[in-house]
Design a protein around this motif. Structure first.
Motif, mmCIF file in Angstrom:
data_model
loop_
_atom_site.group_PDB
_atom_site.id
_atom_site.type_symbol
_atom_site.label_atom_id
_atom_site.label_comp_id
_atom_site.label_asym_id
_atom_site.label_seq_id
_atom_site.Cartn_x
_atom_site.Cartn_y
_atom_site.Cartn_z
ATOM 1 N N VAL A 158 0.827 -1.215 0.000
ATOM 2 C CA VAL A 158 0.000 0.000 0.000
ATOM 3 C C VAL A 158 0.862 1.267 0.000
ATOM 4 O O VAL A 158 2.018 1.242 0.394
ATOM 5 C CB VAL A 158 -0.970 0.024 1.208
ATOM 6 C CG1 VAL A 158 -1.894 -1.171 1.189
ATOM 7 C CG2 VAL A 158 -0.221 0.107 2.524
ATOM 8 N N LYS A 184 2.897 -5.078 3.284
ATOM 9 C CA LYS A 184 3.950 -4.046 3.356
ATOM 10 C C LYS A 184 3.340 -2.647 3.292
ATOM 11 O O LYS A 184 2.713 -2.278 2.298
ATOM 12 C CB LYS A 184 4.944 -4.189 2.201
ATOM 13 C CG LYS A 184 6.118 -3.232 2.385
ATOM 14 C CD LYS A 184 6.901 -3.000 1.115
ATOM 15 C CE LYS A 184 6.645 -1.664 0.474
ATOM 16 N NZ LYS A 184 6.956 -0.484 1.259
ATOM 17 N N GLU A 187 7.005 3.231 3.219
ATOM 18 C CA GLU A 187 8.049 3.481 4.213
ATOM 19 C C GLU A 187 7.783 4.750 5.028
ATOM 20 O O GLU A 187 8.170 4.823 6.192
ATOM 21 C CB GLU A 187 9.434 3.526 3.559
ATOM 22 C CG GLU A 187 9.587 4.520 2.436
ATOM 23 C CD GLU A 187 10.945 4.380 1.741
ATOM 24 O OE1 GLU A 187 10.955 4.248 0.510
ATOM 25 O OE2 GLU A 187 11.959 4.409 2.430
ATOM 26 N N GLY A 217 10.721 0.048 -1.307
ATOM 27 C CA GLY A 217 10.218 -0.665 -2.478
ATOM 28 C C GLY A 217 10.863 -2.028 -2.691
ATOM 29 O O GLY A 217 10.256 -2.915 -3.309
ATOM 30 N N SER A 237 1.262 4.012 -7.340
ATOM 31 C CA SER A 237 1.355 4.765 -8.591
ATOM 32 C C SER A 237 1.211 3.848 -9.808
ATOM 33 O O SER A 237 1.500 2.650 -9.746
ATOM 34 C CB SER A 237 2.700 5.481 -8.649
ATOM 35 O OG SER A 237 3.731 4.525 -8.589
ATOM 36 N N LEU A 259 -4.533 2.162 -9.002
ATOM 37 C CA LEU A 259 -3.426 3.055 -9.351
ATOM 38 C C LEU A 259 -3.878 4.526 -9.350
ATOM 39 O O LEU A 259 -4.854 4.871 -8.731
ATOM 40 C CB LEU A 259 -2.848 2.622 -10.696
ATOM 41 C CG LEU A 259 -2.511 1.122 -10.777
ATOM 42 C CD1 LEU A 259 -2.007 0.758 -12.168
ATOM 43 C CD2 LEU A 259 -1.494 0.712 -9.727
ATOM 44 N N GLU A 391 -0.753 13.217 -12.924
ATOM 45 C CA GLU A 391 -1.289 13.217 -11.568
ATOM 46 C C GLU A 391 -0.356 14.030 -10.659
ATOM 47 O O GLU A 391 0.821 13.703 -10.516
ATOM 48 C CB GLU A 391 -1.376 11.774 -11.061
ATOM 49 C CG GLU A 391 -1.996 11.692 -9.692
ATOM 50 C CD GLU A 391 -2.111 10.265 -9.188
ATOM 51 O OE1 GLU A 391 -1.145 9.498 -9.362
ATOM 52 O OE2 GLU A 391 -3.159 9.927 -8.634
HETATM 53 P P1 NDP Z 1 4.269 4.120 -5.059
HETATM 54 O O1 NDP Z 1 3.704 3.399 -6.221
HETATM 55 O O2 NDP Z 1 5.582 4.740 -5.192
HETATM 56 O O3 NDP Z 1 4.341 3.160 -3.809
HETATM 57 C C1 NDP Z 1 3.280 2.352 -3.395
HETATM 58 C C2 NDP Z 1 3.834 1.182 -2.577
HETATM 59 O O4 NDP Z 1 4.604 0.342 -3.429
HETATM 60 C C3 NDP Z 1 4.764 1.614 -1.474
HETATM 61 O O5 NDP Z 1 4.585 0.739 -0.378
HETATM 62 C C4 NDP Z 1 6.134 1.419 -2.106
HETATM 63 O O6 NDP Z 1 7.168 1.235 -1.175
HETATM 64 C C5 NDP Z 1 5.918 0.160 -2.914
HETATM 65 N N1 NDP Z 1 6.848 -0.021 -4.020
HETATM 66 C C6 NDP Z 1 7.677 0.894 -4.600
HETATM 67 N N2 NDP Z 1 8.353 0.325 -5.616
HETATM 68 C C7 NDP Z 1 7.956 -0.971 -5.686
HETATM 69 C C8 NDP Z 1 8.272 -2.065 -6.551
HETATM 70 N N3 NDP Z 1 9.124 -1.947 -7.559
HETATM 71 N N4 NDP Z 1 7.663 -3.254 -6.346
HETATM 72 C C9 NDP Z 1 6.748 -3.393 -5.358
HETATM 73 N N5 NDP Z 1 6.418 -2.390 -4.509
HETATM 74 C C10 NDP Z 1 6.994 -1.192 -4.680
HETATM 75 O O7 NDP Z 1 3.131 5.155 -4.658
HETATM 76 P P2 NDP Z 1 3.176 6.207 -3.500
HETATM 77 O O8 NDP Z 1 3.415 5.573 -2.181
HETATM 78 O O9 NDP Z 1 4.054 7.307 -3.931
HETATM 79 O O10 NDP Z 1 1.640 6.644 -3.491
HETATM 80 C C11 NDP Z 1 1.147 7.567 -4.329
HETATM 81 C C12 NDP Z 1 0.480 6.917 -5.526
HETATM 82 O O11 NDP Z 1 -0.477 5.949 -5.151
HETATM 83 C C13 NDP Z 1 -0.276 7.935 -6.328
HETATM 84 O O12 NDP Z 1 0.068 7.820 -7.679
HETATM 85 C C14 NDP Z 1 -1.722 7.570 -6.134
HETATM 86 O O13 NDP Z 1 -2.534 7.880 -7.197
HETATM 87 C C15 NDP Z 1 -1.672 6.111 -5.896
HETATM 88 N N6 NDP Z 1 -2.808 5.700 -5.091
HETATM 89 C C16 NDP Z 1 -3.818 5.012 -5.690
HETATM 90 C C17 NDP Z 1 -4.926 4.658 -4.959
HETATM 91 C C18 NDP Z 1 -6.037 3.878 -5.591
HETATM 92 O O14 NDP Z 1 -6.834 3.323 -4.869
HETATM 93 N N7 NDP Z 1 -6.159 3.820 -6.895
HETATM 94 C C19 NDP Z 1 -5.060 4.988 -3.545
HETATM 95 C C20 NDP Z 1 -3.935 5.668 -3.022
HETATM 96 C C21 NDP Z 1 -2.849 6.016 -3.783
HETATM 97 P P3 NDP Z 1 7.883 2.490 -0.454
HETATM 98 O O15 NDP Z 1 7.063 3.697 -0.729
HETATM 99 O O16 NDP Z 1 7.869 2.121 0.940
HETATM 100 O O17 NDP Z 1 9.232 2.574 -1.057
#
Ligand code: NDP
Length: 785
Positions: A158, A184, A187, A217, A237, A259, A391
């Motif tokens: 998440v 997970k 962070e 990540g 994302s 996403l 976005e």
């Molecule tokens: P990220 O996609 O960067 O991160 C989301 C999660 O994925 C975090 O826990 C992150 O870890 C983890 N992650 C990062 N890289 C990887 C990888 N290669 N493989 C597996 N997991 C990975 O998004 P953000 O945390 O920056 O959140 C913002 C984004 O989330 C926005 O784009 C938003 O639109 C989207 N979002 C969508 C929602 C929906 O329901 N559609 C709801 C909420 C947000 P860590 O950050 O710990 O490094």
């Protein structure tokens, strides 16, 4: 009247952090795990003041492995507990969340920067509601969804914007269905997940059912790659969602992706403008705009724009930005400085491109480096502006105008995303005319950002696929129990697999006139672009030639399918009639199909297959007007309409084992639900296509609804998988390497895939098949005077 400070005490949350020595490990197999001595930790800070809250452990692949082992070991007992046993534990979790509601709310505010008003009144109550709702599903599951079972160990990842709520959306349905979890958090925001792990201990959740590995990540990557995990549920994302699709391609893991978004907020001339302004505040300034479904693009009727913007600016000046622990504050801090810089970057680039930027709020922002960002309105932009297309994930609203409903829809859909939309109009006729035309998973009519556990949430296009909440969300954590014995398509021919070729049926007829099989595109029989044919053999007998379709033929077929979009607007009753008519005409041509199929089995088996295909058409004709949506009554004065919409253009690769039934069993559900199909007939007996298009031609199937392209299935599947206008690809029975290839290619437009053995094994379950043929759009309609 003015607002005085109304601070919420952080004492209890700080004491909780102190009790843990402000240092946390992972939660695996019901116990806290520190990891190796050398294991690194990183700081979780309060974005409102930059102070360190706690040190969070950085996990790694070994810890993920340990967590998966614990989750696997816990599965049998967790499932043996039964629905009622699990319901009691989910209920206990809901109660425990309520008992610690304020601690969760304060901790979330400290960790994320969102206001205490929102964590207290939205995040925590909605999380609680999810556990209650899914306690109910655990109780009812065996009776309401018989023939289904849990997937196994699920990996859940998440983001940071709704840390506890996203946990609840994922954990509650997974546990209700009997799965175990490796989770997970992001962070930046691990604290409420860590507190949740503690309450799992408190309520006596069996060890290993919920496991938590914190970190960056890389931990997410390790979860994604782990072979012991049956499903990945990801929110985050679009970029990372695509990486996860790539990484899981061909692994057989089920995947749901929630996403990003760029949601339109449409205000028609007859809207209640004061209500629409309050809606905008809830839509783009709720949670500092760090909301995936934030209404970040205001589309307003040209004549209404001046009045609406004047009201909006006046309202912006009253928004209080500041200490998120103050109960009279409307907007807190962005999650960290990096996010602040990202949001500022978008705004400054828009300004540099000539846009006008208006910012206002009722409070003074602190000087120097901080994470506060004021409500921001950007005008003078057009559809191609970066700030309109990308976005921002911050409190930034762009404004565009339209003149007609059709133009509003066009602007609204002019994005690669498709998460949510708001429609404001006092005319319910206009609102419900526009809602189905919006390419989104959610539409809010005269309201914004409503969520409920009973109503599915999720997107289309590059906002991902899968739903969270509702019955459809539950199904994301279940699979049909495999049919005993062979696959459904095989069953009709299983007795005849080894029968000898019936040469008499294919013996050359001296009176016959040569029949040339063609492709079937847009309702017309066409020659293949490449001008090649392929031979069809049954043993040593040459049965005939079929055209060798290529990527250009697929492109033409997809174009024809797109042009036939009107099929979706036919009534379900109308589509049912066409399917019955197809069955009738297939039956009339029965003997010809038997002749084509018998050389591969026996006459009896071929006859059984044709009969099964006719019945299959009857099945889906029957379902065409019955697999419809639902009306939910969430806790608001109104209703939510869960509409079943067709997915769009579906690419279908027919299995080899039952050339007619396999093809019909995929085409029929797809078109019954209003989709258009580009199908590649079985390579074993593609000549059935040439007979089938005669049947299609005589059954009132509009041109372009079903297109048949014979040829090399691998090559054609790859073209379909990478085509931007194909919305889903079905290839039940595809081998692992074929799945890997097409799933990796599907990343381009994040098309849904339903492939491989798991898909083949679920073909017998008509509901699972029908669910592949629809996507649920939830339209929220509040009412009252
Ligand atoms: P990220 O996609 O960067 O991160 C989301 C999660 O994925 C975090 O826990 C992150 O870890 C983890 N992650 C990062 N890289 C990887 C990888 N290669 N493989 C597996 N997991 C990975 O998004 P953000 O945390 O920056 O959140 C913002 C984004 O989330 C926005 O784009 C938003 O639109 C989207 N979002 C969508 C929602 C929906 O329901 N559609 C709801 C909420 C947000 P860590 O950050 O710990 O490094």
């Amino acid at each position: 009247m003015d607002y005085g400070p109304s601070p919420e005490s952080a004492e209890v949350a700080q004491a909780w952090l102190e009790r843990h020595g402000r240092r946390f490990g992972h939660f695996i197999d019901g116990a806290w795990v520190k990891g190796p001595k050398s294991a690194s930790h990183f700081d979780s800070t309060n974005p409102a003041n930059g102070k360190t809250l706690a040190a969070i452990a950085q996990g790694d692949a070994k810890l993920v492995d340990r967590a998966v082992a614990a989750a696997s070991a816990a599965l049998p007992a967790w499932q043996a507990l039964g629905g009622h046993g699990r319901a009691k534990l989910l209920y206990a979790l809901a109660r425990a969340l309520q008992k610690h509601a304020r601690l969760f709310a304060v901790l979330e505010t400290l960790d994320n920067g969102k206001t205490i008003r929102e964590t207290r009144d939205a995040d925590v109550p909605l999380a609680v509601r999810h556990f209650y709702h899914h306690a109910g599903w655990a109780q009812l599951l065996a009776r309401e969804l018989p023939g289904h079972e849990a997937l196994g160990v699920v990996g859940q990842i998440v983001p940071w914007n709704f840390p506890l709520l996203m946990l609840a959306w994922k954990v509650a349905p997974a546990l209700a269905c009997g799965n175990t979890i490796v989770f997970k958090p992001a962070e930046q925001t691990s604290l409420t997940a860590l507190l949740f792990a503690e309450i799992c201990q408190e309520v006596g959740l069996p060890a290993g059912v919920f496991n938590l590995v914190t970190g960056d990540g890389a931990v997410g990557q390790a979860i994604t790659a782990h072979p012991g995990i049956a499903k990945i549920a990801f929110t985050g994302s679009t970029e990372v969602g695509k990486l996860i699709r790539q990484a899981t391609a061909g692994s057989g893991k089920k995947l749901s992706l929630e996403l990003g978004g760029k949601s339109p907020y449409i205000v028609f001339a007859d809207a209640d403008l004061d209500a629409a302004v309050e809606g905008i505040v809830d839509s783009i300034w709720f949670n500092q705009g760090e909301v995936c479904c934030a209404g970040s693009r205001l589309l307003v009727h040209e004549g209404t724009a001046p009045a609406l913007l004047a009201k909006l600016k006046a309202r912006m000046a009253k928004i209080r930005v500041g200490d998120p622990l103050d109960k009279s504050i409307d907007m807190g801090a962005l999650v960290d400085r990096t996010q602040w810089q990202r949001v500022s970057g978008f705004v400054e680039r828009a300004r540099a491109e000539g846009a006008e930027v208006y910012q206002a709020c009722a409070t003074e922002l602190p000087q120097g480096e901080h994470c506060y960002f004021p409500p921001t309105l950007v005008t003078g932009v057009d559809t191609a502006s970066e700030i309109v297309q990308q976005e921002v994930f911050g409190p930034v609203l762009t404004v565009q105008t339209f003149r007609t409903p059709a133009e509003a829809v066009e602007l609204a859909n002019n994005t690669r995303f498709g998460l949510a939309a708001c429609v404001w109009s006092e005319s319910i006729t206009l609102a419900l005319h526009v809602a189905p035309q919006l390419k989104t998973g959610v539409v809010w009519v005269n309201t914004a950002n409503q969520f409920d556990a009973a109503c599915g949430f999720g997107g289309v296009r590059e906002s991902g696929y899968g739903r969270e909440g509702g019955r459809e969300g539950l199904r994301e954590y279940l699979k049909p129990i495999a049919a005993k014995g062979a696959k459904a398509t095989k069953s009709a021919v299983k007795s005849a697999k080894t029968a000898k070729a019936s040469t008499a049926l294919v013996a050359a007829d001296p009176n016959a006139i040569d029949r040339t099989a063609k492709l079937y595109i847009g309702g017309k029989q066409t020659r293949p672009d490449g001008g090649y044919s392929r031979e069809v053999w049954a043993g040593n007998t040459l049965l005939g030639l079929v055209p060798e379709g290529n990527r250009k033929d697929i492109r033409n077929a997809v174009e024809a399918a797109r042009a036939a979009a009107g099929w979706a607007r036919n009534s379900a009753h109308g589509r049912a009639q066409v399917l019955y008519y197809l069955a009738e005409n297939l039956q009339a041509q029965r003997q010809r199909f038997v002749e084509l199929l018998a050389p591969f089995s026996s006459e009896a088996a071929a006859a059984a297959e044709v009969q099964a295909a006719v019945e299959c058409l009857f099945d889906f004709a029957a379902w065409a007007d019955k697999h419809d949506g639902a009306v939910h009554q969430p806790p608001m004065h109104g209703v939510t309409l869960a509409l079943h919409e067709p997915v769009g253009q579906i690419g279908v690769i027919a299995p080899d084992d039952a050339p007619l039934l396999g093809l019909v069993a995929l085409i029929a559900p797809a078109i019954a639900m209003g989709n258009r199909v580009v199908a590649v007939p079985s390579r074993r007996q593609p000549l059935v296509a040439a007979e089938l298009y005669q049947v299609l031609d005589t059954s009132d199937v509009p041109g372009g609804v079903v297109n048949l392209v014979t040829g090399d299935a691998d090559a054609l599947a790859e073209t379909l998988a990478s085509h931007a206008e194909v919305d889903a690809l079905w290839w039940p029975g595809a081998a692992a390497a074929q799945c890997a290839k097409v799933e990796a290619l599907s990343v381009s437009n994040l098309k849904r895939t339903w492939v491989g053995e798991a898909a083949a094994a679920s073909l017998h379950d008509l509901h699972t098949v029908l669910e592949q043929a629809v996507q649920v759009k939830n339209v929220w309609v509040p009412y009252g005077v």
